[in-house]
Design a protein around this motif. Sequence first.
Motif, short mmCIF file in Angstrom:
data_model
loop_
_atom_site.label_atom_id
_atom_site.label_comp_id
_atom_site.label_asym_id
_atom_site.label_seq_id
_atom_site.Cartn_x
_atom_site.Cartn_y
_atom_site.Cartn_z
N THR A 1 0.85 -1.19 0.00
CA THR A 1 0.00 0.00 0.00
C THR A 1 0.89 1.24 0.00
OG1 THR A 1 -0.15 0.18 2.40
CG2 THR A 1 -1.81 -1.21 1.30
N GLY A 2 0.37 2.33 -0.51
CA GLY A 2 1.16 3.54 -0.68
C GLY A 2 1.78 4.08 0.59
N THR A 3 1.00 4.18 1.65
CA THR A 3 1.51 4.75 2.90
C THR A 3 2.54 3.83 3.54
OG1 THR A 3 -0.60 5.87 3.24
CG2 THR A 3 0.87 5.75 5.12
N CYS A 4 2.29 2.53 3.51
CA CYS A 4 3.24 1.57 4.09
C CYS A 4 4.57 1.62 3.33
CB CYS A 4 2.66 0.16 4.07
SG CYS A 4 1.12 0.00 4.99
N ALA A 5 4.48 1.65 2.01
CA ALA A 5 5.68 1.73 1.19
C ALA A 5 6.43 3.03 1.47
CB ALA A 5 5.31 1.63 -0.29
N ALA A 6 5.69 4.13 1.64
CA ALA A 6 6.32 5.42 1.92
C ALA A 6 7.08 5.39 3.25
CB ALA A 6 5.27 6.52 1.94
N SER A 7 6.51 4.71 4.26
CA SER A 7 7.20 4.66 5.55
C SER A 7 8.48 3.83 5.46
CB SER A 7 6.28 4.12 6.65
OG SER A 7 6.04 2.74 6.52
N VAL A 8 8.46 2.78 4.68
CA VAL A 8 9.67 1.97 4.50
C VAL A 8 10.74 2.80 3.79
CG1 VAL A 8 10.65 -0.11 3.44
CG2 VAL A 8 8.41 -0.22 4.55
N ARG A 9 10.34 3.51 2.73
CA ARG A 9 11.28 4.36 2.01
C ARG A 9 11.84 5.46 2.92
NH1 ARG A 9 6.92 4.71 -1.82
NH2 ARG A 9 7.20 3.09 -3.39
N ALA A 10 10.98 6.09 3.71
CA ALA A 10 11.42 7.19 4.58
C ALA A 10 12.41 6.70 5.63
CB ALA A 10 10.22 7.85 5.25
N PHE A 11 12.09 5.59 6.29
CA PHE A 11 13.02 5.07 7.30
C PHE A 11 14.31 4.57 6.65
CE2 PHE A 11 9.42 4.79 10.41
CZ PHE A 11 10.00 5.58 11.38
N ASN A 12 14.23 4.01 5.45
CA ASN A 12 15.43 3.58 4.73
C ASN A 12 16.35 4.77 4.50
OD1 ASN A 12 16.90 1.42 3.01
ND2 ASN A 12 16.67 3.15 1.62
N ALA A 13 15.78 5.90 4.09
CA ALA A 13 16.57 7.10 3.80
C ALA A 13 17.24 7.65 5.06
CB ALA A 13 15.68 8.17 3.17
N LYS A 14 16.57 7.52 6.19
CA LYS A 14 17.09 8.07 7.45
C LYS A 14 18.03 7.09 8.16
CE LYS A 14 12.83 10.72 7.95
NZ LYS A 14 13.31 12.03 7.62
N ALA A 15 17.90 5.80 7.87
CA ALA A 15 18.61 4.77 8.62
C ALA A 15 20.12 4.83 8.45
CB ALA A 15 18.11 3.38 8.23
N ASN A 16 20.59 5.23 7.28
CA ASN A 16 22.03 5.18 7.04
C ASN A 16 22.83 6.19 7.86
OD1 ASN A 16 21.26 7.42 5.61
ND2 ASN A 16 22.33 6.86 3.73
N VAL A 17 22.16 7.14 8.51
CA VAL A 17 22.88 8.11 9.34
C VAL A 17 22.64 7.86 10.83
CG1 VAL A 17 22.94 9.88 7.56
CG2 VAL A 17 21.04 9.82 9.18
N LEU A 18 21.89 6.84 11.17
CA LEU A 18 21.59 6.54 12.57
C LEU A 18 22.66 5.63 13.14
CD1 LEU A 18 17.76 5.83 12.20
CD2 LEU A 18 18.87 7.97 12.91
N GLU A 19 23.34 6.10 14.17
CA GLU A 19 24.43 5.34 14.78
C GLU A 19 23.89 4.20 15.64
OE1 GLU A 19 28.08 6.29 17.78
OE2 GLU A 19 27.57 7.78 16.27
N ASN A 20 24.45 3.01 15.45
CA ASN A 20 24.11 1.82 16.24
C ASN A 20 22.59 1.56 16.26
OD1 ASN A 20 24.71 -0.47 17.82
ND2 ASN A 20 24.26 0.65 19.68
N THR A 21 21.96 1.76 15.11
CA THR A 21 20.50 1.62 15.03
C THR A 21 20.12 0.76 13.84
OG1 THR A 21 20.21 3.82 16.00
CG2 THR A 21 18.33 2.90 14.82
N LYS A 22 19.17 -0.13 14.07
CA LYS A 22 18.61 -0.96 13.00
C LYS A 22 17.13 -0.62 12.85
CE LYS A 22 21.72 -4.94 13.31
NZ LYS A 22 22.86 -4.41 13.84
N VAL A 23 16.68 -0.54 11.61
CA VAL A 23 15.27 -0.30 11.33
C VAL A 23 14.65 -1.61 10.87
CG1 VAL A 23 13.61 0.97 9.93
CG2 VAL A 23 15.72 2.11 10.69
N LEU A 24 13.66 -2.08 11.65
CA LEU A 24 12.96 -3.32 11.34
C LEU A 24 11.58 -2.96 10.81
CD1 LEU A 24 13.82 -5.37 14.58
CD2 LEU A 24 15.20 -5.04 12.51
N CYS A 25 11.28 -3.33 9.60
CA CYS A 25 9.99 -3.07 8.97
C CYS A 25 9.18 -4.35 9.07
CB CYS A 25 10.17 -2.62 7.54
SG CYS A 25 11.00 -1.01 7.43
#
Length: 165
Positions: free
Chosen positions: A57-81
Motif C-alpha cells: 500500500t502507498g503509505t506503508c511503502a512510503a514509511s519503509v522508504r522514509a526510514f530507509n533514507a534516514k537509517a544510514n545516518v543513525l548510529e548503532n541503530t537498525k530499522v525493522l519493517c
Amino acid sequence: MAQITLGGNPIDTVGTLPKVGVQAPDFKLIKADLSETSLADFLGSKLVLNIFPSIDTGTCAASVRAFNAKANVLENTKVLCISRDLPFAQKRFCGAEGLENVITLSDFNTGQFGKDYGLEIGNGPLTGLHSRVVVIIDEKGKITYTEQVAEIADEPNYDHALAAL
C-alpha cells in the motif's frame, strides 16, 4: 484496545501498545531468507520498529522508504519493517526499490507479534493485519517511544520517533 480509523471509519486494535520504560516483549519473526529471528538477535543495537498493514500500500511503502533514507545516518541503530506480508513480497519490494538500510520481518505465520504488541487490527476490512505503529527500543531492550498512528492512511511522525533514539 486502541481505537483508530481507516478512511475516517473507526476500527479497534486487539490490545494496547506496551508502555514506555518496560522491557519490549520478545518476538519471533521471519526474515527474507525464511529463517527465524528474535528480539535477542538485536540486543546491543537501538531499534526502530516500523510496523504496518501491508508493504503493497502507498503509505506503508512510503514509511519503509522514509526510514530507509534516514537509517544510514543513525548510529548503532537498525530499522525493522514488520508486517504480515509474506517475506517474498517484502524482499521483492525492497529489491525493486533498492532499499538496503532496513530489515524486513514477517509475522505471516502466527500473527503473535501483533497480539503481543497489542497492535493487531481486531475488526473492519483489515482484520488480522497490523495497525500502523512505530516502537523505539534501546540497546538493552527497553521501549523508549511508541506511536499508534490514529488514521491508518497517515504516515507516522518520523521526527518524533527519531528524536527518541
